[in-house]
Design a protein around this motif. Structure first.
Motif, PDB file in Angstrom:
ATOM      1  N   THR A   1       0.888  -1.162  -0.225  1.00 49.52           N
ATOM      2  CA  THR A   1       0.103   0.045  -0.049  1.00 49.52           C
ATOM      3  C   THR A   1       0.962   1.091  -0.287  1.00 49.52           C
ATOM      4  N   ASP A   2       0.098   2.375   0.242  1.00 54.30           N
ATOM      5  CA  ASP A   2       0.931   3.689   0.085  1.00 54.30           C
ATOM      6  C   ASP A   2       1.779   3.972   1.436  1.00 54.30           C
ATOM      7  N   ILE A   3       1.491   3.141   2.458  1.00 59.04           N
ATOM      8  CA  ILE A   3       1.963   3.137   3.769  1.00 59.04           C
ATOM      9  C   ILE A   3       2.831   2.115   4.531  1.00 59.04           C
ATOM     10  N   ARG A   4       2.451   1.041   4.046  1.00 62.35           N
ATOM     11  CA  ARG A   4       2.980  -0.203   4.557  1.00 62.35           C
ATOM     12  C   ARG A   4       2.996  -1.380   3.730  1.00 62.35           C
ATOM     13  N   LEU A   5       3.594  -2.448   4.035  1.00 53.51           N
ATOM     14  CA  LEU A   5       3.864  -3.824   3.198  1.00 53.51           C
ATOM     15  C   LEU A   5       3.129  -4.841   4.235  1.00 53.51           C
TER      16      LEU A   5
ATOM     17  N   MET B   1       4.619  -4.426   7.929  1.00 57.85           N
ATOM     18  CA  MET B   1       5.974  -3.895   7.997  1.00 57.85           C
ATOM     19  C   MET B   1       5.763  -2.432   7.288  1.00 57.85           C
ATOM     20  N   ARG B   2       6.507  -1.491   8.235  1.00 57.18           N
ATOM     21  CA  ARG B   2       6.451  -0.087   7.698  1.00 57.18           C
ATOM     22  C   ARG B   2       7.719   0.070   6.972  1.00 57.18           C
ATOM     23  N   TYR B   3       7.734   1.000   5.762  1.00 57.70           N
ATOM     24  CA  TYR B   3       8.657   1.300   4.747  1.00 57.70           C
ATOM     25  C   TYR B   3       9.797   1.935   5.437  1.00 57.70           C
ATOM     26  N   GLU B   4       9.522   2.528   6.545  1.00 58.85           N
ATOM     27  CA  GLU B   4      10.654   3.464   7.029  1.00 58.85           C
ATOM     28  C   GLU B   4      11.404   2.511   8.008  1.00 58.85           C
TER      29      GLU B   4
ATOM     30  N   GLN C   1       6.480 -13.279 -11.478  1.00 58.11           N
ATOM     31  CA  GLN C   1       7.803 -12.652 -11.505  1.00 58.11           C
ATOM     32  C   GLN C   1       7.501 -11.112 -11.646  1.00 58.11           C
ATOM     33  N   HIS C   2       6.552 -10.958 -12.366  1.00 55.00           N
ATOM     34  CA  HIS C   2       6.233  -9.564 -13.228  1.00 55.00           C
ATOM     35  C   HIS C   2       5.563  -8.773 -11.705  1.00 55.00           C
ATOM     36  N   ARG C   3       4.790  -9.326 -11.272  1.00 56.93           N
ATOM     37  CA  ARG C   3       4.067  -8.504 -10.062  1.00 56.93           C
ATOM     38  C   ARG C   3       4.993  -8.278  -8.890  1.00 56.93           C
ATOM     39  N   LEU C   4       5.683  -9.742  -8.576  1.00 54.86           N
ATOM     40  CA  LEU C   4       6.621  -9.483  -7.475  1.00 54.86           C
ATOM     41  C   LEU C   4       7.616  -8.290  -7.631  1.00 54.86           C
ATOM     42  N   ARG C   5       8.300  -8.158  -9.000  1.00 60.05           N
ATOM     43  CA  ARG C   5       9.235  -7.012  -9.409  1.00 60.05           C
ATOM     44  C   ARG C   5       8.774  -5.974  -9.223  1.00 60.05           C
ATOM     45  N   LYS C   6       7.219  -5.779  -9.568  1.00 55.75           N
ATOM     46  CA  LYS C   6       6.729  -4.589  -9.415  1.00 55.75           C
ATOM     47  C   LYS C   6       6.332  -4.109  -8.072  1.00 55.75           C
ATOM     48  N   LEU C   7       6.041  -4.958  -7.249  1.00 52.43           N
ATOM     49  CA  LEU C   7       5.667  -4.826  -5.737  1.00 52.43           C
ATOM     50  C   LEU C   7       7.083  -4.388  -5.025  1.00 52.43           C
ATOM     51  N   ILE C   8       8.353  -5.159  -5.231  1.00 53.88           N
ATOM     52  CA  ILE C   8       9.541  -4.698  -4.743  1.00 53.88           C
ATOM     53  C   ILE C   8       9.978  -3.352  -5.248  1.00 53.88           C
ATOM     54  N   SER C   9       9.875  -3.084  -6.323  1.00 47.43           N
ATOM     55  CA  SER C   9       9.999  -1.608  -6.916  1.00 47.43           C
ATOM     56  C   SER C   9       9.295  -0.468  -5.998  1.00 47.43           C
ATOM     57  N   HIS C  10       8.047  -0.982  -5.760  1.00 51.33           N
ATOM     58  CA  HIS C  10       7.387   0.229  -4.889  1.00 51.33           C
ATOM     59  C   HIS C  10       7.797   0.104  -3.426  1.00 51.33           C
ATOM     60  N   VAL C  11       8.223  -1.114  -2.862  1.00 51.87           N
ATOM     61  CA  VAL C  11       8.767  -0.597  -1.708  1.00 51.87           C
ATOM     62  C   VAL C  11       9.918  -0.017  -1.647  1.00 51.87           C
TER      63      VAL C  11
ATOM     64  N   MET D   1      10.652   3.350   0.433  1.00 52.42           N
ATOM     65  CA  MET D   1      11.968   3.726   1.228  1.00 52.42           C
ATOM     66  C   MET D   1      12.861   4.886   0.809  1.00 52.42           C
ATOM     67  N   ALA D   2      13.096   5.056  -0.367  1.00 56.30           N
ATOM     68  CA  ALA D   2      13.779   6.063  -0.830  1.00 56.30           C
ATOM     69  C   ALA D   2      13.131   7.534  -0.315  1.00 56.30           C
ATOM     70  N   ALA D   3      11.725   7.463  -0.594  1.00 54.08           N
ATOM     71  CA  ALA D   3      11.163   8.862  -0.284  1.00 54.08           C
ATOM     72  C   ALA D   3      11.185   9.011   1.295  1.00 54.08           C
ATOM     73  N   GLY D   4      11.015   7.995   2.088  1.00 50.06           N
ATOM     74  CA  GLY D   4      11.034   8.044   3.507  1.00 50.06           C
ATOM     75  C   GLY D   4      12.267   8.405   3.943  1.00 50.06           C
ATOM     76  N   LYS D   5      13.424   8.155   3.195  1.00 51.58           N
ATOM     77  CA  LYS D   5      14.919   8.431   3.781  1.00 51.58           C
ATOM     78  C   LYS D   5      14.909  10.027   3.230  1.00 51.58           C
ATOM     79  N   LYS D   6      14.394  10.300   2.265  1.00 50.95           N
ATOM     80  CA  LYS D   6      14.524  11.596   1.631  1.00 50.95           C
ATOM     81  C   LYS D   6      13.800  12.546   2.569  1.00 50.95           C
ATOM     82  N   LYS D   7      12.851  12.141   2.936  1.00 51.80           N
ATOM     83  CA  LYS D   7      11.772  12.966   3.855  1.00 51.80           C
ATOM     84  C   LYS D   7      12.783  13.217   5.139  1.00 51.80           C
TER      85      LYS D   7
END
Length: 312
Positions: free
Chosen positions: A57-61, A77-80, A112-122, A126-132
């Protein structure tokens, strides 16, 4: 609780088949998701507990495992908080490993396609949280620098005003102006900026709170106690003596109550005097018997063999 139609609409938007595997896990999403939470990707797979559904989701896994007889397992699991991600892509299927502090999660899927897309979103979250977080740290540093500049300017303005007041006072003394005479009006007192004033007020409250907390912690030791006089014992000593005497009285009373009879008998037994004549009189009948009829074959105390009895 989220409406089931809203969950079905979000899953349809990402192209997830709700009528295949994972229908029981999909039905649990309406009880797990928040009202404003949005689903970005979902994939079926296997983890160490068996078959499960992983939702990003937009806030957690989320990892949802719903088994027969109402057995339900949910991993949140929270992304941060995710510190490490491992992704392995094979000929058939893909495998990911997530680490979040003391908790590790391993998940594999044939899609494989969905799992790759999911992990890319994660990774993106994570990068957005670190940047924030870094931006917040930079904002705090900038705020502190701004406060520091305002404080320096405020101190410089105060210093200049003090110099002006000293010059006016010296001129008044040189011109021999009477004390009762009115001095020329000075400029208005320097006041700090509102932001600096709020910061200084907050710091003063913090220091006051620390001082009060330290005073409360040190209260027993900092309290002045009356010094003992030459003949009068200190209050602490008097209390210790009173406590010791009370314990001694309780111990003696309890000993009398419990061991009154046995203690009296034992006391009498140990206090009895040892009289040598009484011991000799008790041994005399046995000595006379041995002299008249001879000693026995084996002595009762030493258990050693002796010679055969002889007649007198």
């Amino acid at each position: 609780m989220v409406d089931a139609k809203s969950v079905a609409k979000q899953l349809k938007r990402i192209g997830f088949n709700t009528h295949g595997w994972g229908r029981t896990e999909v039905n649990e999403l309406q009880h797990i998701l928040l009202e404003d939470e949005e689903i970005y990707e979902a994939v079926n797979g296997i983890y160490e507990g068996g078959f499960a559904l992983m939702v990003a989701t937009d806030i957690r896994l989320l990892l949802i495992d719903k088994k027969p007889l109402n057995y339900l397992s949910i991993e949140d699991m929270r992304y941060e908080l995710i510190s490490e991600i491992d992704y392995n892509h094979r000929l058939i299927g893909a495998y990911i490993s997530l680490s979040s502090g003391l908790k590790d999660l391993k998940f594999s899927s044939l899609n494989q396609h969905r799992l790759r897309k999911l992990i890319s979103h994660v990774q993106h979250c994570m990068a957005a949280g670190k940047k924030k977080e870094s931006n917040n740290q930079e904002d705090q540093n900038q705020h502190l620098e701004q406060i520091n500049q305002q404080l320096q300017s405020y101190l410089a303005a105060q210093y200049k005003q003090q110099q002006k007041l000293q010059e006016q006072l010296q001129n008044a003394l040189l011109n021999k102006v009477p004390v009762t005479a009115e001095l020329p009006q000075t400029a208005a007192p320097v006041r700090p900026e509102p932001q600096l004033s709020d910061y200084l007020f907050a710091q003063s409250l913090l220091e006051q709170h620390k001082a009060e907390g330290k005073a409360v912690d040190d209260w027993p030791s900092t309290e002045a106690e009356p010094e003992p006089g030459p003949t009068t014992p200190a209050p602490a000593q008097e209390q210790a003596v009173a406590t010791t005497s009370q314990l001694d009285d309780l111990y003696s009373e309890g000993r009398k109550e419990i061991f009154a009879k046995a203690g009296a008998q034992t006391h009498k037994l140990f206090e009895a005097e040892i009289n040598p004549l009484k011991i000799a009189y008790s041994k005399l009948p046995m000595a006379l018997r041995n002299r008249r009829f001879g000693r026995p074959r084996f002595h009762a105390h030493s258990q050693e063999a002796v010679s055969a009895p002889t007649k007198a």
